[in-house]
Write a protein that holds these residues in place. Sequence first.
Motif, short mmCIF file in Angstrom:
data_model
loop_
_atom_site.label_atom_id
_atom_site.label_comp_id
_atom_site.label_asym_id
_atom_site.label_seq_id
_atom_site.Cartn_x
_atom_site.Cartn_y
_atom_site.Cartn_z
N VAL A 92 -22.47 66.10 40.92
CA VAL A 92 -22.42 65.60 39.54
C VAL A 92 -22.41 64.07 39.53
CG1 VAL A 92 -21.08 65.54 37.39
CG2 VAL A 92 -21.30 67.68 38.66
N ASP A 93 -21.65 63.46 40.47
CA ASP A 93 -21.64 62.00 40.57
C ASP A 93 -23.04 61.47 40.88
OD1 ASP A 93 -18.87 61.95 40.18
OD2 ASP A 93 -18.43 61.90 42.33
N SER A 94 -23.73 62.14 41.80
CA SER A 94 -25.09 61.73 42.16
C SER A 94 -26.04 61.85 40.98
CB SER A 94 -25.61 62.57 43.33
OG SER A 94 -24.89 62.31 44.49
N VAL A 95 -25.88 62.92 40.21
CA VAL A 95 -26.72 63.11 39.02
C VAL A 95 -26.46 61.99 38.02
CG1 VAL A 95 -27.14 64.60 37.03
CG2 VAL A 95 -27.01 65.60 39.32
N GLU A 96 -25.19 61.62 37.82
CA GLU A 96 -24.88 60.50 36.92
C GLU A 96 -25.58 59.22 37.36
OE1 GLU A 96 -20.89 59.63 35.23
OE2 GLU A 96 -20.28 61.27 36.55
N GLU A 97 -25.46 58.89 38.64
CA GLU A 97 -26.09 57.67 39.16
C GLU A 97 -27.60 57.72 38.98
OE1 GLU A 97 -24.84 56.83 43.17
OE2 GLU A 97 -22.74 57.22 42.66
N SER A 98 -28.19 58.88 39.26
CA SER A 98 -29.64 59.03 39.11
C SER A 98 -30.07 58.89 37.66
CB SER A 98 -30.09 60.39 39.66
OG SER A 98 -29.86 60.46 41.05
N LEU A 99 -29.29 59.45 36.75
CA LEU A 99 -29.62 59.33 35.32
C LEU A 99 -29.55 57.87 34.87
CD1 LEU A 99 -27.81 62.46 33.85
CD2 LEU A 99 -30.29 62.06 33.95
N ILE A 100 -28.53 57.15 35.30
CA ILE A 100 -28.40 55.74 34.92
C ILE A 100 -29.60 54.95 35.44
CG2 ILE A 100 -27.06 53.63 35.31
CD1 ILE A 100 -24.53 55.44 35.20
N ARG A 101 -29.95 55.20 36.69
CA ARG A 101 -31.10 54.52 37.28
C ARG A 101 -32.38 54.86 36.50
NH1 ARG A 101 -29.66 55.51 41.97
NH2 ARG A 101 -30.74 57.47 42.27
N PHE A 132 -32.63 55.81 33.32
CA PHE A 132 -32.60 55.15 32.01
C PHE A 132 -33.03 53.70 32.13
CE2 PHE A 132 -28.88 58.19 30.80
CZ PHE A 132 -29.77 59.23 30.60
N LYS A 133 -32.53 53.02 33.18
CA LYS A 133 -32.89 51.62 33.40
C LYS A 133 -34.37 51.47 33.72
CE LYS A 133 -28.40 50.03 35.14
NZ LYS A 133 -27.69 49.55 36.34
N GLU A 134 -34.87 52.32 34.64
CA GLU A 134 -36.28 52.23 35.04
C GLU A 134 -37.22 52.50 33.87
OE1 GLU A 134 -36.50 55.06 38.22
OE2 GLU A 134 -35.52 53.72 39.66
N GLN A 135 -36.80 53.37 32.97
CA GLN A 135 -37.63 53.69 31.81
C GLN A 135 -37.47 52.67 30.69
OE1 GLN A 135 -39.91 56.30 31.75
NE2 GLN A 135 -39.35 56.30 33.91
N GLY A 136 -36.56 51.74 30.86
CA GLY A 136 -36.34 50.72 29.83
C GLY A 136 -35.70 51.28 28.57
N LEU A 137 -34.94 52.35 28.71
CA LEU A 137 -34.32 52.97 27.54
C LEU A 137 -33.16 52.12 27.04
CD1 LEU A 137 -34.33 56.71 28.69
CD2 LEU A 137 -36.06 55.48 27.36
N ARG A 138 -33.01 52.06 25.74
CA ARG A 138 -31.97 51.28 25.07
C ARG A 138 -31.21 52.21 24.14
NH1 ARG A 138 -31.09 47.02 27.41
NH2 ARG A 138 -30.31 46.03 25.55
N GLU A 154 -42.10 61.95 35.52
CA GLU A 154 -41.58 61.44 36.80
C GLU A 154 -40.11 61.19 36.59
OE1 GLU A 154 -41.17 60.36 40.63
OE2 GLU A 154 -42.96 61.23 39.75
N GLY A 155 -39.27 62.03 37.15
CA GLY A 155 -37.84 61.95 36.87
C GLY A 155 -37.06 61.20 37.91
N PRO A 156 -35.78 61.13 37.71
CA PRO A 156 -34.89 60.44 38.63
C PRO A 156 -34.78 61.21 39.95
CG PRO A 156 -33.65 61.46 36.86
CD PRO A 156 -35.09 61.67 36.55
N LYS A 157 -34.46 60.52 41.01
CA LYS A 157 -34.29 61.12 42.33
C LYS A 157 -32.83 61.04 42.75
CE LYS A 157 -38.75 61.60 42.79
NZ LYS A 157 -39.22 62.59 41.91
N LEU A 158 -32.37 62.07 43.46
CA LEU A 158 -30.98 62.11 43.91
C LEU A 158 -30.79 61.37 45.23
CD1 LEU A 158 -30.00 65.82 43.25
CD2 LEU A 158 -29.30 63.83 41.96
#
Length: 156
Positions: free
Chosen positions: A14-23, A25-31, A2-6
């Motif tokens: 590209v800006d939207s992809v960055e924001e989606s990736l950050i979201r 990473f946070k949702e997955q609890g990645l550190r 289940e991946g990030p959504k744009l």
Amino acid sequence: MEGPKLDNRNTTLVDSVEESLIRFFKEQGLRPGSSIPNEAELAASLGVGRPVLREALSRFKMTGMIVSRTKKGMVLGEPSLLGGMKRCINPLLMNESTLRDILEFRVALEIGISDNIFRNLTDADVAELEEIVEMSQVIGNNKYAPVSEHRFHTKL
């Protein structure tokens, strides 16, 4: 996966992809140190081409937020906030308004820590600050050379 959504905003893809990736990473609890999915999985989950995804990942790599490891894939890194700023802040490339904004930010930070400064200030510190001011290079109209400003504020 289940991946990030744009999001649809007035930004580049590209800006939207960055924001989606950050979201994501946070949702997955990645550190820092956590593995992240490979490019093919991320591109498919976002519904974007790999060139767009690579540009977003490249931006993250420049800041240290993502680190590529041979045969281990990509992992989250710990970005260097000041490292990124050092790369892009050059007074010769900024207009007066931007430089004023930076100065105002610096003043706000100094005011915010002033209580701590005065609590820990010693007579020796005051003497050294006075010496710095006496030896400072004045450019004119009470403006100090950047080297003098740096020395004084570093001491603070």
